[in-house]
Design a protein around this motif. Sequence first.
Motif, PDB file in Angstrom:
ATOM      1  N   MET A 165     -51.554 -18.461 -61.481  1.00 47.72           N
ATOM      2  CA  MET A 165     -50.943 -17.229 -60.974  1.00 47.72           C
ATOM      3  C   MET A 165     -51.577 -16.807 -59.651  1.00 47.72           C
ATOM      4  O   MET A 165     -50.888 -16.347 -58.733  1.00 47.72           O
ATOM      5  N   LYS A 166     -52.893 -16.961 -59.544  1.00 51.62           N
ATOM      6  CA  LYS A 166     -53.576 -16.589 -58.301  1.00 51.62           C
ATOM      7  C   LYS A 166     -53.226 -17.544 -57.161  1.00 51.62           C
ATOM      8  O   LYS A 166     -53.343 -17.184 -55.990  1.00 51.62           O
ATOM      9  N   LYS A 167     -52.782 -18.739 -57.510  1.00 53.60           N
ATOM     10  CA  LYS A 167     -52.384 -19.732 -56.506  1.00 53.60           C
ATOM     11  C   LYS A 167     -50.859 -19.809 -56.393  1.00 53.60           C
ATOM     12  O   LYS A 167     -50.313 -20.839 -55.981  1.00 53.60           O
ATOM     13  N   GLU A 168     -50.181 -18.734 -56.767  1.00 56.27           N
ATOM     14  CA  GLU A 168     -48.712 -18.732 -56.841  1.00 56.27           C
ATOM     15  C   GLU A 168     -48.064 -19.330 -55.590  1.00 56.27           C
ATOM     16  O   GLU A 168     -48.390 -18.965 -54.461  1.00 56.27           O
ATOM     17  N   GLY A 169     -47.155 -20.269 -55.846  1.00 56.04           N
ATOM     18  CA  GLY A 169     -46.429 -20.918 -54.758  1.00 56.04           C
ATOM     19  C   GLY A 169     -47.098 -22.170 -54.233  1.00 56.04           C
ATOM     20  O   GLY A 169     -46.472 -22.966 -53.534  1.00 56.04           O
ATOM     21  N   GLY A 170     -48.376 -22.353 -54.560  1.00 55.10           N
ATOM     22  CA  GLY A 170     -49.097 -23.539 -54.100  1.00 55.10           C
ATOM     23  C   GLY A 170     -49.218 -24.571 -55.211  1.00 55.10           C
ATOM     24  O   GLY A 170     -49.196 -24.241 -56.397  1.00 55.10           O
ATOM     25  N   VAL A 171     -49.358 -25.825 -54.820  1.00 52.69           N
ATOM     26  CA  VAL A 171     -49.513 -26.906 -55.796  1.00 52.69           C
ATOM     27  C   VAL A 171     -50.986 -27.016 -56.181  1.00 52.69           C
ATOM     28  O   VAL A 171     -51.868 -27.070 -55.322  1.00 52.69           O
ATOM     29  N   VAL A 172     -51.247 -27.040 -57.495  1.00 56.10           N
ATOM     30  CA  VAL A 172     -52.609 -27.131 -58.017  1.00 56.10           C
ATOM     31  C   VAL A 172     -52.729 -28.432 -58.807  1.00 56.10           C
ATOM     32  O   VAL A 172     -51.951 -28.676 -59.734  1.00 56.10           O
ATOM     33  N   SER A 173     -53.696 -29.255 -58.444  1.00 59.31           N
ATOM     34  CA  SER A 173     -53.874 -30.527 -59.153  1.00 59.31           C
ATOM     35  C   SER A 173     -54.578 -30.293 -60.484  1.00 59.31           C
ATOM     36  O   SER A 173     -55.243 -29.267 -60.694  1.00 59.31           O
ATOM     37  N   ARG A 174     -54.456 -31.261 -61.378  1.00 59.28           N
ATOM     38  CA  ARG A 174     -55.148 -31.177 -62.662  1.00 59.28           C
ATOM     39  C   ARG A 174     -56.665 -31.163 -62.444  1.00 59.28           C
ATOM     40  O   ARG A 174     -57.394 -30.453 -63.136  1.00 59.28           O
ATOM     41  N   GLU A 175     -57.122 -31.964 -61.484  1.00 58.05           N
ATOM     42  CA  GLU A 175     -58.555 -32.022 -61.190  1.00 58.05           C
ATOM     43  C   GLU A 175     -59.068 -30.664 -60.714  1.00 58.05           C
ATOM     44  O   GLU A 175     -60.181 -30.249 -61.072  1.00 58.05           O
ATOM     45  N   GLU A 176     -58.268 -29.964 -59.926  1.00 62.09           N
ATOM     46  CA  GLU A 176     -58.668 -28.638 -59.444  1.00 62.09           C
ATOM     47  C   GLU A 176     -58.822 -27.673 -60.608  1.00 62.09           C
ATOM     48  O   GLU A 176     -59.756 -26.855 -60.640  1.00 62.09           O
ATOM     49  N   LEU A 177     -57.921 -27.772 -61.575  1.00 63.87           N
ATOM     50  CA  LEU A 177     -58.026 -26.919 -62.760  1.00 63.87           C
ATOM     51  C   LEU A 177     -59.294 -27.237 -63.545  1.00 63.87           C
ATOM     52  O   LEU A 177     -60.015 -26.335 -63.983  1.00 63.87           O
ATOM     53  N   ILE A 178     -59.571 -28.521 -63.704  1.00 65.02           N
ATOM     54  CA  ILE A 178     -60.743 -28.937 -64.488  1.00 65.02           C
ATOM     55  C   ILE A 178     -62.037 -28.413 -63.866  1.00 65.02           C
ATOM     56  O   ILE A 178     -62.924 -27.908 -64.566  1.00 65.02           O
ATOM     57  N   TYR A 179     -62.157 -28.494 -62.548  1.00 64.66           N
ATOM     58  CA  TYR A 179     -63.424 -28.163 -61.890  1.00 64.66           C
ATOM     59  C   TYR A 179     -63.564 -26.681 -61.528  1.00 64.66           C
ATOM     60  O   TYR A 179     -64.632 -26.251 -61.099  1.00 64.66           O
ATOM     61  N   ASN A 180     -62.499 -25.889 -61.718  1.00 60.80           N
ATOM     62  CA  ASN A 180     -62.573 -24.483 -61.314  1.00 60.80           C
ATOM     63  C   ASN A 180     -62.444 -23.491 -62.460  1.00 60.80           C
ATOM     64  O   ASN A 180     -62.530 -22.286 -62.228  1.00 60.80           O
ATOM     65  N   ILE A 181     -62.239 -23.986 -63.668  1.00 63.34           N
ATOM     66  CA  ILE A 181     -62.076 -23.073 -64.801  1.00 63.34           C
ATOM     67  C   ILE A 181     -63.254 -23.240 -65.745  1.00 63.34           C
ATOM     68  O   ILE A 181     -63.494 -24.334 -66.282  1.00 63.34           O
ATOM     69  N   GLU A 182     -64.000 -22.165 -65.937  1.00 65.66           N
ATOM     70  CA  GLU A 182     -65.236 -22.219 -66.721  1.00 65.66           C
ATOM     71  C   GLU A 182     -64.992 -22.650 -68.158  1.00 65.66           C
ATOM     72  O   GLU A 182     -65.840 -23.311 -68.768  1.00 65.66           O
ATOM     73  N   ALA A 183     -63.848 -22.268 -68.719  1.00 63.84           N
ATOM     74  CA  ALA A 183     -63.584 -22.562 -70.129  1.00 63.84           C
ATOM     75  C   ALA A 183     -63.203 -24.017 -70.362  1.00 63.84           C
ATOM     76  O   ALA A 183     -62.999 -24.432 -71.505  1.00 63.84           O
TER      77      ALA A 183
END
Length: 226
Positions: A165-183
Amino acid sequence: MTNVLMIEDDLELAEILMEYLEPFNIAITIADDPYLGLSTLDTQKFDLVILDLTLPGLDGLEVCKEIRKRHSVPIIISSARTDITDKVTALENGADDYLPKPYNPRELQARIMSLLRRQKGLIPTEQSVQKPKDLILNEDQMIILLQGKQLHLTAAEYGILGYLMKKEGGVVSREELIYNIEAISEETTNKSIDVIIGRIRQKLGENPKEPTYIHAIRGVGYKFLQ
């Protein structure tokens, strides 16, 4: 084509102005009687009114007041009366502009277009009216609302959806999610991200084949839109 009603008893002047304004895609309808002008305005749609003050049977200031009672159409006063009292009264009665006679027709054309631009800016269009968003991220309380109701998300689901949601409109890779989400552990696989995305979609009630919010970008990751 811009449609203008001219309430003017000087037919020679009215016809000169009509001929001058025609190449600017301004079509003039002439009413040489104030009562005819009012009835014409009640039965036809106009973008603007040009109103003389010295009219037979009913003073233009009263005509102006009557027009404003019934319609929101812009009004330009075109009059040889230059007394400041007439100008102030006309504006107080609802006129939008006051052009003293004599004047160059080019100035009248410029004032017409200026008024219409201002009027257009006051009318909200579909593009300018923002619809309320279905999904709202509240980072202080660490919750996400869907149409006003809190979604029941795991820490990983909240982290992924909130990040998208914070990156709305932009493409987010799976790797970016893995390395940026604490949980999410750095050992998490791309397949695991897809599984979590699937659970989020279920809670959002969306069809993966025709997504509303979370769109898969083949070979890259995901994009959030709303």
